[in-house]
Design a protein around this motif. Sequence first.
Motif, PDB file in Angstrom:
ATOM      1  N   SER A  33       0.925  -1.162   0.031  1.00  0.00           N
ATOM      2  CA  SER A  33      -0.207   0.020   0.008  1.00  0.00           C
ATOM      3  C   SER A  33       0.957   1.092   0.066  1.00  0.00           C
ATOM      4  N   ASP A  34       1.202   1.705  -1.381  1.00  0.00           N
ATOM      5  CA  ASP A  34       2.051   2.952  -1.019  1.00  0.00           C
ATOM      6  C   ASP A  34       1.483   4.106  -0.823  1.00  0.00           C
ATOM      7  N   SER A  35       0.061   4.353  -0.724  1.00  0.00           N
ATOM      8  CA  SER A  35      -0.550   5.632  -0.331  1.00  0.00           C
ATOM      9  C   SER A  35      -0.276   6.712  -0.879  1.00  0.00           C
ATOM     10  N   LEU A  36       0.160   6.717  -2.152  1.00  0.00           N
ATOM     11  CA  LEU A  36       0.234   7.855  -2.968  1.00  0.00           C
ATOM     12  C   LEU A  36      -0.576   8.504  -4.125  1.00  0.00           C
ATOM     13  N   ALA A  37      -1.704   7.942  -3.869  1.00  0.00           N
ATOM     14  CA  ALA A  37      -2.743   8.380  -4.893  1.00  0.00           C
ATOM     15  C   ALA A  37      -3.183  10.123  -4.245  1.00  0.00           C
ATOM     16  N   ASP A  38      -4.055  10.550  -5.130  1.00  0.00           N
ATOM     17  CA  ASP A  38      -4.324  12.046  -4.693  1.00  0.00           C
ATOM     18  C   ASP A  38      -5.293  12.492  -3.861  1.00  0.00           C
ATOM     19  N   GLY A  39      -5.878  11.519  -3.079  1.00  0.00           N
ATOM     20  CA  GLY A  39      -6.789  11.481  -2.140  1.00  0.00           C
ATOM     21  C   GLY A  39      -8.333  11.384  -2.943  1.00  0.00           C
ATOM     22  N   GLU A  40      -8.613  11.213  -4.076  1.00  0.00           N
ATOM     23  CA  GLU A  40      -9.494  10.971  -5.045  1.00  0.00           C
ATOM     24  C   GLU A  40      -9.474   9.812  -5.883  1.00  0.00           C
ATOM     25  N   GLY A  41      -8.608   8.903  -5.391  1.00  0.00           N
ATOM     26  CA  GLY A  41      -8.477   7.630  -6.178  1.00  0.00           C
ATOM     27  C   GLY A  41      -7.738   7.542  -7.396  1.00  0.00           C
ATOM     28  N   ASN A  42      -7.043   8.739  -7.919  1.00  0.00           N
ATOM     29  CA  ASN A  42      -6.237   8.846  -8.998  1.00  0.00           C
ATOM     30  C   ASN A  42      -4.582   8.900  -8.644  1.00  0.00           C
ATOM     31  N   PRO A  43      -3.540   8.356  -9.956  1.00  0.00           N
ATOM     32  CA  PRO A  43      -2.375   8.472  -9.534  1.00  0.00           C
ATOM     33  C   PRO A  43      -1.756   9.922  -9.296  1.00  0.00           C
ATOM     34  N   THR A  44      -0.842  10.209  -8.629  1.00  0.00           N
ATOM     35  CA  THR A  44      -0.005  11.289  -8.659  1.00  0.00           C
ATOM     36  C   THR A  44       1.443  11.237  -9.330  1.00  0.00           C
ATOM     37  N   GLY A  45       1.766  12.375  -9.700  1.00  0.00           N
ATOM     38  CA  GLY A  45       3.210  12.256 -10.605  1.00  0.00           C
ATOM     39  C   GLY A  45       4.222  11.424  -9.473  1.00  0.00           C
ATOM     40  N   THR A  46       4.189  11.398  -8.063  1.00  0.00           N
ATOM     41  CA  THR A  46       5.044  10.912  -7.294  1.00  0.00           C
ATOM     42  C   THR A  46       4.970   9.350  -7.427  1.00  0.00           C
ATOM     43  N   GLN A  47       3.688   8.785  -7.307  1.00  0.00           N
ATOM     44  CA  GLN A  47       3.454   7.524  -7.552  1.00  0.00           C
ATOM     45  C   GLN A  47       3.708   6.946  -8.929  1.00  0.00           C
ATOM     46  N   ILE A  48       3.584   7.728 -10.078  1.00  0.00           N
ATOM     47  CA  ILE A  48       3.984   7.391 -11.192  1.00  0.00           C
ATOM     48  C   ILE A  48       5.489   7.129 -11.412  1.00  0.00           C
ATOM     49  N   ARG A  49       6.261   8.179 -10.808  1.00  0.00           N
ATOM     50  CA  ARG A  49       7.713   8.225 -10.989  1.00  0.00           C
ATOM     51  C   ARG A  49       8.226   6.909 -10.002  1.00  0.00           C
ATOM     52  N   LEU A  50       7.459   6.740  -8.965  1.00  0.00           N
ATOM     53  CA  LEU A  50       7.788   5.456  -8.020  1.00  0.00           C
ATOM     54  C   LEU A  50       7.826   4.082  -8.926  1.00  0.00           C
ATOM     55  N   TYR A  51       7.033   3.533  -9.672  1.00  0.00           N
ATOM     56  CA  TYR A  51       6.815   2.612 -10.335  1.00  0.00           C
ATOM     57  C   TYR A  51       7.636   2.670 -11.742  1.00  0.00           C
ATOM     58  N   GLU A  52       7.816   3.846 -12.108  1.00  0.00           N
ATOM     59  CA  GLU A  52       8.757   4.046 -13.452  1.00  0.00           C
ATOM     60  C   GLU A  52      10.281   3.627 -12.628  1.00  0.00           C
ATOM     61  N   ARG A  53      10.492   3.933 -11.575  1.00  0.00           N
ATOM     62  CA  ARG A  53      11.825   3.560 -11.101  1.00  0.00           C
ATOM     63  C   ARG A  53      12.119   2.053 -10.996  1.00  0.00           C
ATOM     64  N   TRP A  54      10.874   1.448 -10.472  1.00  0.00           N
ATOM     65  CA  TRP A  54      11.217   0.142 -10.458  1.00  0.00           C
ATOM     66  C   TRP A  54      11.293  -0.745 -11.701  1.00  0.00           C
ATOM     67  N   SER A  55      10.515  -0.129 -12.654  1.00  0.00           N
ATOM     68  CA  SER A  55      10.638  -0.865 -14.270  1.00  0.00           C
ATOM     69  C   SER A  55      12.212  -0.707 -14.639  1.00  0.00           C
ATOM     70  N   GLN A  56      12.728   0.586 -14.244  1.00  0.00           N
ATOM     71  CA  GLN A  56      14.041   0.971 -14.776  1.00  0.00           C
ATOM     72  C   GLN A  56      14.921   0.164 -14.064  1.00  0.00           C
ATOM     73  N   GLY A  57      14.760  -0.230 -12.686  1.00  0.00           N
ATOM     74  CA  GLY A  57      15.481  -1.228 -12.005  1.00  0.00           C
ATOM     75  C   GLY A  57      15.636  -2.701 -12.299  1.00  0.00           C
ATOM     76  N   GLY A  58      14.804  -3.104 -13.341  1.00  0.00           N
ATOM     77  CA  GLY A  58      14.916  -4.436 -13.713  1.00  0.00           C
ATOM     78  C   GLY A  58      13.802  -5.445 -13.275  1.00  0.00           C
ATOM     79  N   ILE A  59      12.788  -4.924 -12.602  1.00  0.00           N
ATOM     80  CA  ILE A  59      11.697  -5.804 -12.071  1.00  0.00           C
ATOM     81  C   ILE A  59      10.956  -6.437 -13.262  1.00  0.00           C
ATOM     82  N   GLY A  60      10.602  -7.630 -13.275  1.00  0.00           N
ATOM     83  CA  GLY A  60       9.557  -8.432 -14.253  1.00  0.00           C
ATOM     84  C   GLY A  60       8.278  -8.106 -14.153  1.00  0.00           C
ATOM     85  N   LEU A  61       7.734  -7.794 -12.932  1.00  0.00           N
ATOM     86  CA  LEU A  61       6.344  -7.553 -12.757  1.00  0.00           C
ATOM     87  C   LEU A  61       6.159  -6.481 -11.587  1.00  0.00           C
TER      88      LEU A  61
END
Length: 399
Positions: A33-61
């Motif tokens: 539970s990253d708790s990084l949505a905007d309080g209205e159920g939508n992604p934020t820039g911080t949340q988007i960047r978090l998952y981008e960093r994991w994809s850049q880091g080589g994760i499969g899923l």
Amino acid sequence: MAQPLHNDDLLNSPLKLPCGAIIKNRLIKSAMSDSLADGEGNPTGTQIRLYERWSQGGIGLSIVGEVQVDAKYPENPGNLVLDKNSNKKALQALTSRAAINDAHIWPQLGHAGALAYQPLSQLKGPSHLKIGEFECSGMTEKEVSRLPDMYAKAAIIAQDTGFTGVQIHAGHGFLLSQFLSPLFNRRKDRYGGCIEDRSQIIVEIIEKIRLTVGRTFPIGIKMNSSDQLEGGLSQEDALEVVRILDKTSIDLIELSGGSYFPGAKSSSDSASGGPYFVDFAIKARSVTNIPLVVTGGFKTREQATNVLSSDTVDFVGLGRALILKPDLPKEWISGIGFIPHFPKFESPPHGGITAWYTMILTVIGNDKEIDVNLALLPAIQAYENRDKARITKWLAKYQ
């Protein structure tokens, strides 16, 4: 079941799921539970960047934790919600950046039920329950019968906005986990009683999602090996759930354990070394050929390669290790045995360590250096204050 692999190839070997989708390696970012949505159920820039960093880091899923199918029963007000009110452009921004380097990105479709965030919800589970100060009301049979459509509608939104699969959350004490648990599920209708009947709503949800998204879209599930609660789901019943799932169109079964029920033991806060659920995975492998993920307590490359080389499971799920080192998959796949430094806390309050790690996710999503010396109590206070600040926004949108 996948063929045994040589140790040097283990982590970086792709695997085809029953639906035909291919996961490029054997390392999965398990839902948190990253708790990084905007309080209205939508992604934020911080949340988007978090998952981008994991994809850049080589994760499969990567699996986005606690994505709600019903805004009336969230785990907390920082959750994503997949419903008619979703901001599809923001979701597409998340999936496009989280799926680089051929990484998969799945939402964990959930409903908190009796463990919903109380300022936003009237607690409701499979049955009326009162234990000490805890009390929840029970769902009607009509309310239960609506769940498959609710999950299926969320799954089609996920598919339409670029998610590459979905995971059904049936673990950790939330609603579908509650249906499996004889502690929470005391129903007398077709959704209660023996473990086959307590599993019925999950089977119906899987069938409805499959009918909606088609046969080539991955559907996974996360379930407990046990609730670690007196009167809760036992390992014997959990093994029977695996047998039941083996007869469905599910593509991936993630094995975990424990519950967020107040006062329950948390596996992830345990002082023991882990991994936690490998013994149960061995039993599960004997009753299914569906690909298995085991999650909980993996801290070293050696632990990951040992369990994969045993031919017991197909994937290793990582959580806190990927918070401390977002590019850990690249390190381990290249042969570097980097071991993250896991901080230790003296007498932490219940849920406090989880709150600490959640605040570190915010740091990663803001591209700041991780500070493992962040004090526990200020982190907990910041976490709680952030959730409280979102309550008004959530209620204004959903009530």
